[in-house]
Each structure stands twice: as structure tokens, then as C-alpha cells.
Design a protein around this motif. Structure first.
Motif: not given
Length: 81
Positions: A27-28, A62
Motif C-alpha cells: 500500500y505504501n 492509509h
């Protein structure tokens, strides 16, 4: 790139598995978020994570998308040594 500290409080001890950590890493990478370091409290229920990313909203998304808390997000300008 701006830096932010994210304070997270967990109901139970924070003990992620390898698959969960890989999901966060991916995801990052996909969202141009650079994780710098994290600190874990002695009771393992609170983390303090330092990130670089475009803005605070990226880190709010996030947390939401990954289903993890983000109790407080603070922008920081420099690291003291």
C-alpha cells in the motif's frame, strides 16, 4: 517531502503477521508513502510511526483503507538528534 508522526492506539497488543506487513508495504509503495521508523510502547498497544508523504490526507486514507487506527497525525519539520 513532508514528514508526519502517526500515533496509533490498539485495543489489543500490536502483533502483525508477515502477510499484514507485506500488505502495508505494498500500500505504501502504491501511494508514495515512505515509512521511516516506528516505536512500540512497552505494553505493545500504542505505536508511533514516522512517514514521509505528500500530505496528511494520504495518511488518513492509509489508516482507513488498511483498517488501522490513526489517533493523531502530526506534521514534523525536523528530527532532533
Amino acid at each position: 517531502m513532508p514528514m508526519f508522526v502517526v500515533e496509533r492506539e490498539f485495543a489489543e497488543k500490536f502483533d502483525p503477521d508477515e502477510a499484514g506487513l507485506k500488505l502495508i508495504d505494498q500500500y505504501n509503495e502504491d501511494h508514495d508513502i515512505t515509512w521511516i521508523t516506528s516505536f512500540l510502547s512497552a505494553d505493545k498497544k500504542r505505536t508511533y510511526c514516522l512517514y514521509e508523504c505528500a500530505d496528511i490526507e494520504v495518511l488518513r486514507r492509509h489508516a482507513h483503507d488498511l483498517g488501522i487506527p490513526a489517533d493523531e497525525i502530526t506534521q514534523v519539520d525536523e528530527l532532533a538528534r
